[in-house]
Design an enzyme around this catalytic site. Structure first.
Site, short mmCIF file in Angstrom:
data_model
loop_
_atom_site.label_atom_id
_atom_site.label_comp_id
_atom_site.label_asym_id
_atom_site.label_seq_id
_atom_site.Cartn_x
_atom_site.Cartn_y
_atom_site.Cartn_z
N ASN A 1 -10.30 -0.29 0.39
CA ASN A 1 -8.84 -0.17 0.35
C ASN A 1 -8.34 -0.78 -0.96
OD1 ASN A 1 -6.09 -0.60 0.61
ND2 ASN A 1 -6.19 -1.32 2.73
N CYS B 1 0.82 -1.22 0.00
CA CYS B 1 0.00 0.00 0.00
C CYS B 1 0.85 1.26 0.00
CB CYS B 1 -0.94 0.01 1.20
SG CYS B 1 -1.91 -1.48 1.27
N HIS C 1 -3.22 7.02 2.21
CA HIS C 1 -3.67 5.72 1.73
C HIS C 1 -5.03 5.43 2.34
CE1 HIS C 1 -4.17 1.57 0.98
NE2 HIS C 1 -3.81 1.17 2.17
N1 ACO Z 1 -18.12 -7.97 10.59
C1 ACO Z 1 -18.54 -8.21 11.85
N2 ACO Z 1 -17.71 -8.50 12.84
C2 ACO Z 1 -16.39 -8.54 12.57
C3 ACO Z 1 -15.90 -8.30 11.29
C4 ACO Z 1 -16.81 -8.01 10.27
N3 ACO Z 1 -16.44 -7.76 9.01
N4 ACO Z 1 -14.55 -8.40 11.31
C5 ACO Z 1 -14.23 -8.70 12.58
N5 ACO Z 1 -15.34 -8.80 13.33
C6 ACO Z 1 -15.45 -9.10 14.75
C7 ACO Z 1 -14.28 -9.91 15.24
O1 ACO Z 1 -14.48 -11.29 15.00
C8 ACO Z 1 -14.26 -9.58 16.69
O2 ACO Z 1 -15.25 -10.36 17.34
P1 ACO Z 1 -14.91 -11.08 18.74
O3 ACO Z 1 -14.60 -9.94 19.66
O4 ACO Z 1 -16.17 -11.80 19.02
O5 ACO Z 1 -13.72 -11.93 18.45
C9 ACO Z 1 -14.75 -8.14 16.76
O6 ACO Z 1 -15.41 -7.91 15.50
C10 ACO Z 1 -13.63 -7.15 16.90
O7 ACO Z 1 -12.62 -7.48 15.96
P2 ACO Z 1 -11.33 -6.63 15.83
O8 ACO Z 1 -10.45 -7.22 14.79
O9 ACO Z 1 -10.76 -6.42 17.20
O10 ACO Z 1 -11.96 -5.28 15.30
P3 ACO Z 1 -11.33 -3.85 15.23
O11 ACO Z 1 -12.14 -2.90 15.99
O12 ACO Z 1 -9.86 -3.87 15.46
O13 ACO Z 1 -11.57 -3.48 13.71
C11 ACO Z 1 -10.40 -3.43 11.63
C12 ACO Z 1 -11.02 -4.29 12.70
C13 ACO Z 1 -11.49 -2.60 10.99
C14 ACO Z 1 -9.77 -4.33 10.61
C15 ACO Z 1 -9.36 -2.50 12.28
O14 ACO Z 1 -8.51 -3.23 13.12
C16 ACO Z 1 -8.53 -1.82 11.25
O15 ACO Z 1 -9.01 -1.06 10.43
N6 ACO Z 1 -7.22 -2.04 11.24
C17 ACO Z 1 -6.35 -1.49 10.26
C18 ACO Z 1 -6.38 -2.39 9.10
C19 ACO Z 1 -5.84 -1.74 7.88
O16 ACO Z 1 -5.89 -0.55 7.72
N7 ACO Z 1 -5.32 -2.58 7.02
C20 ACO Z 1 -4.84 -2.21 5.80
C21 ACO Z 1 -3.62 -1.34 5.88
S1 ACO Z 1 -2.32 -1.90 4.94
C22 ACO Z 1 -2.90 -2.26 3.47
O17 ACO Z 1 -3.65 -1.48 2.99
C23 ACO Z 1 -2.53 -3.51 2.80
#
Ligand code: ACO
Length: 326
Positions: free
Chosen positions: A283, A112, A253
C-alpha cells in the site's frame, strides 16, 4: 466550460525491496499470512538518502515527457502526500527540481484518497479556465512513519510516487466524480500528532511537535472500504452517465487484494478488467493509483479512449471515485 484530459503519466519507486520473507525476520509473521490476508509479497523502501521530493520529481519528469509539454508550461503543481519532506509542504521543492518556473505549487493532504481528491481539484482549476496545464502527483514514504515492531501495520505499506499531467481539452474526459469525508470515523486510521508538553515560561506550556507511528483498526477500515467504495463508484458512474459494463479498467487504491476483489465482485466487474500491483509494492498510499495507472499504460493495457473507474479511500476517513476516459 472547458474540458479536462489526462495527457501523460509517470511513476517512480525506490530500488530497495523488502520481501515478506525478510520481514518475517523482523516481526512474528509469515509470507503465507501476509499474502493470503492482503495479496502483498514485497514492498519498496526509501533509503535515508532518498526523499519524497526526489521520488515525486522522477515520476513527474516521466509524466511531463509523456504529455509532450515542458516543465515551464506547467501552471500548477499539486502534490498529494501525507509524508512531505517538510511539514510546510514539498510541492515547491518539486517545482524547483523540475524547473517549473511558471507553476504555483502546493501540497494536498487526503491520505490514500489524495490522488482522487487531487484529480478533482486539478479539474476545477482547468474547467474554470484559471489554469491550462496541471501536474498532479501522488507520493508517500510511509515506511518512515510505521512502527516496524507492529506486525498489524508494518507489513502493509510501501513507498512510491506516481504523477499525471492534466490539460485543458476540447472534449471533457473527466466524465464523473464523487468525493466524501467522515471525520466521526477518524480514529480508525491515524498518524497522530504526539507533542510532549514543555514549560516555556512559568505558567506557559507549549507542546514540542512529533508524530506517533500509524495506528489502524484493520477490521473497521476493511468494512468501511468494502461498503463505501462500491457506493461511491456507483455515484460517479451515475453522474458520468456510464454503465458498469462500459468500464474498461477498475483501478482502486491498492490497500488489500481482498478489498479489491470484494469491490469488483459487488460491482460485477470481471477480474480481467481489474488492475492490481500491490503484490510488488504494498500500500503506497497516495501513490498507489497513479503508480498502477502508469504501469498499466506503459504495459499497453490502458489504450486511448478506454474508460477507467478509479477510487481512493483511507484516513480521514476520506473516499472518492472518478471516471475518466484515457
Ligand atoms: N502476521 C501474522 N499475524 C498477524 C499479523 C501479521 N502481519 N497481523 C495481525 N496478525 C494477527 C493478529 O494479531 C490477530 O491475532 P489474534 O487473533 O491472536 O489476536 C490475527 O492475526 C487476526 O488479526 P486481524 O487484525 O483480525 O486480521 P484481519 O483478518 O482483519 O486482517 C488486515 C488484518 C489485513 C489488516 C485487514 O484487516 C485489512 O486489510 N484491513 C484493511 C486495512 C487497510 O486496507 N488499510 C489501509 C487502507 S487506508 C490507507 O491506505 C492508509
Amino acid at each position: 466550460n472547458l474540458g479536462v484530459a489526462i495527457t501523460g503519466s509517470g511513476s517512480a519507486v525506490p530500488a530497495t525491496s523488502l520481501h515478506n520473507q525478510t520481514l518475517s525476520e523482523l516481526v512474528e509473521t509469515s509470507d503465507e499470512w501476509i499474502a493470503t490476508r492482503t495479496g502483498i509479497r514485497q514492498r519498496r523502501l526509501a533509503l535515508p538518502s532518498e526523499s519524497l521530493s526526489v521520488l515525486a520529481t522522477a515520476a513527474s519528469s516521466q509524466a511531463i515527457a509523456a504529455s509532450g509539454i515542458k516543465a515551464e508550461d506547467l501552471d500548477l503543481i499539486l502534490l498529494a502526500t501525507s509524508t512531505p519532506d517538510d511539514l510546510f509542504g514539498s510541492a515547491c521543492q518539486v517545482q524547483a527540481k523540475l524547473g517549473a518556473t511558471n507553476a504555483v505549487a502546493f501540497d494536498l493532504t487526503a491520505a490514500c484518497s489524495g490522488f482522487v481528491f487531487g484529480l478533482v481539484t486539478a479539474a476545477q482549476y482547468i474547467r474554470t479556465g484559471v489554469y491550462k496545464n496541471v501536474l498532479l502527483i501522488g507520493a508517500d514514504i510511509l515506511s518512515r512513519w510505521v512502527d516496524w515492531e507492529d506486525r498489524r501495520t508494518c507489513v502493509l505499506f510501501g513507498d512510491g510516487a506516481g504523477a499525471v499531467v492534466l490539460q485543458a481539452d476540447k472534449s471533457d474526459r473527466l466524465l464523473g466524480f464523487a468525493l466524501k469525508s467522515d471525520g466521526t470515523q477518524n480514529h480508525h486510521l491515524n498518524l497522530a500528532y504526539a507533542g510532549a508538553s514543555q514549560e516555556l515560561l512559568p505558567d506557559v506550556n507549549i507542546t514540542k511537535g512529533t508524530y506517533q507511528p500509524i495506528t489502524m483498526n484493520g477490521k473497521e477500515v476493511y468494512r468501511f472500504a468494502v461498503q463505501k467504495v462500491p457506493e461511491i463508484i456507483d455515484k460517479a458512474l451515475f453522474q458520468a452517465n456510464i454503465s458498469v459494463e462500459q468500464i474498461d479498467w477498475l483501478i482502486l487504491h491498492q490497500a488489500n487484494q481482498r478489498i479489491i476483489d470484494a469491490v469488483a465482485q459487488r460491482l460485477n466487474i470481471p477480474e480481467h478488467k481489474v488492475i492490481s500491483n500491490l503484490a510488488q509494492y504494498g500500500n503506497t498510499s497516495a501513490a498507489s493509483i497513479p503508480l498502477a495507472l502508469d504501469e498499466a499504460v506503459r504495459q499497453g493495457k490502458i489504450k486511448p479512449n478506454d474508460i477507467v473507474a478509479t477510487s481512493g479511500f483511507g484516513a480521514g476517513l476520506t473516499w472518492g471515485a472518478a471516471i475518466f476516459q484515457w
